[in-house]
Design a protein around this motif. Sequence first.
Motif, PDB file in Angstrom:
ATOM      1  N   THR A   1       0.841  -1.198   0.000  1.00 52.80           N
ATOM      2  CA  THR A   1       0.000   0.000   0.000  1.00 52.80           C
ATOM      3  C   THR A   1       0.873   1.244   0.000  1.00 52.80           C
ATOM      4  O   THR A   1       2.000   1.232   0.510  1.00 52.80           O
TER       5      THR A   1
ATOM      6  N   LEU B   1      -6.081   8.743  -1.494  1.00 50.58           N
ATOM      7  CA  LEU B   1      -6.285   7.304  -1.340  1.00 50.58           C
ATOM      8  C   LEU B   1      -5.140   6.628  -0.609  1.00 50.58           C
ATOM      9  O   LEU B   1      -4.001   7.117  -0.609  1.00 50.58           O
TER      10      LEU B   1
ATOM     11  N   ILE C   1      -3.654   3.367  -1.721  1.00 53.30           N
ATOM     12  CA  ILE C   1      -3.759   2.497  -2.886  1.00 53.30           C
ATOM     13  C   ILE C   1      -3.060   1.181  -2.602  1.00 53.30           C
ATOM     14  O   ILE C   1      -1.897   1.150  -2.205  1.00 53.30           O
TER      15      ILE C   1
ATOM     16  N   TYR D   1      -1.535  -2.232  -4.145  1.00 50.64           N
ATOM     17  CA  TYR D   1      -0.971  -2.600  -5.440  1.00 50.64           C
ATOM     18  C   TYR D   1      -0.054  -3.814  -5.299  1.00 50.64           C
ATOM     19  O   TYR D   1       0.486  -4.090  -4.230  1.00 50.64           O
TER      20      TYR D   1
ATOM     21  N   PRO E   1      -1.987  -1.591  -9.613  1.00 47.39           N
ATOM     22  CA  PRO E   1      -2.820  -1.060  -8.535  1.00 47.39           C
ATOM     23  C   PRO E   1      -4.301  -1.403  -8.683  1.00 47.39           C
ATOM     24  O   PRO E   1      -4.827  -1.543  -9.792  1.00 47.39           O
TER      25      PRO E   1
ATOM     26  N   ARG F   1      -9.548   3.088  -7.547  1.00 49.22           N
ATOM     27  CA  ARG F   1     -10.424   3.571  -6.482  1.00 49.22           C
ATOM     28  C   ARG F   1     -11.750   2.795  -6.496  1.00 49.22           C
ATOM     29  O   ARG F   1     -12.300   2.473  -7.559  1.00 49.22           O
TER      30      ARG F   1
ATOM     31  N   THR G   1      -7.982  -0.902  -1.907  1.00 47.51           N
ATOM     32  CA  THR G   1      -7.772   0.541  -2.038  1.00 47.51           C
ATOM     33  C   THR G   1      -8.880   1.277  -1.283  1.00 47.51           C
ATOM     34  O   THR G   1     -10.055   0.929  -1.415  1.00 47.51           O
TER      35      THR G   1
ATOM     36  N   ASP H   1      -5.343   9.903 -10.192  1.00 46.55           N
ATOM     37  CA  ASP H   1      -4.919   8.837  -9.274  1.00 46.55           C
ATOM     38  C   ASP H   1      -3.620   8.181  -9.745  1.00 46.55           C
ATOM     39  O   ASP H   1      -2.750   7.840  -8.937  1.00 46.55           O
TER      40      ASP H   1
END
Length: 316
Positions: free
Chosen positions: A13, A19, A21, A23, A64, A67, A72, A91
């Motif tokens: 993360t 955010l 995120i 990934y 990733p 959103r 996420t 993003d």
Amino acid sequence: MKDAQTRFEPLHTVTTPVLEIAYAELGPADGPAVVLLHGYPYDIHSYIDVAPILAGRGYRVLVPYLRGHGPTRFLSRTTPRSGEQAALGRDVVELLDALDVPRAILAGYDWGGRAACVAAALWPQRVEGLVSVNGYLIQDLASAMMPLDAELEAGFWYFFYFLTDRGFAGLDRHRREIAEVIWRRNSPDWRFDEAMLDRAAEAFRNPDYVDVVIHSYRHRLGYAPGADEYVAEQSALAALPPIRVPAVTLDGMADGNFPAGDGSASASRFAGPRVHHQIPHAGHNLPQEAPFAFAQAVLEVARLAEIEGARRLAVS
């Protein structure tokens, strides 16, 4: 091709202004960066076969969750759960900022391809090259309500379903089932199994999934305003800006919603080097259905970027 039990593990993360995120990352940390962006209603496992190919070629591969998907999360309860194209594009750039990645190849399809196109058009200094399924995906909101051929409109049934309260409730109640209907329509030749769908559907349990998805479709059809945070980007996108970075575009020849073309329809939107390919037997989820072809497109755009860089250096 890996079976549906294979997953991206472990996940990482990173925090951006909006955010946290989640990934996956494969390949050497000092390799040239490639960001692989999934679509709706799919998840990062669209790249479960593509990512290892690129990592094996020395790339730092970042995959990733968009959103509203998977782990996420929004940092604030008050942030609008926007699914508009400007939000998706920003993003991506904010992900690069958070990871201290100055430039990357962006590659995607559907929502992910749109995010990549937006970032490439508005922040070209951050984008080494672009791979986009179905070509130029920046939405022309001014003509969003112009009717298409009846057969194409039928494939977009969920766009209009999501404009209604019934559609909101239906997506909330039937997240996996709606995805399955869309998958079958989008990719009629793809023989996915229940386990593959179950794996992707885990990403739909995100608490913001319904709000983000519903806003995306309502915004693109003019039934919901954009968030104030993205007014400048949306204004720039309204002009349908050209993509000047090297690009490889792909059409799946078995895409149930987007008939494959020769690339000429969107040629004027690409101001830099651009190559277009049709991929036999592939549908809308092209990286999962034809992973080798998608990975080859990333390698091809990397070569285009090298050639373009050398040309500019020679000119200067």
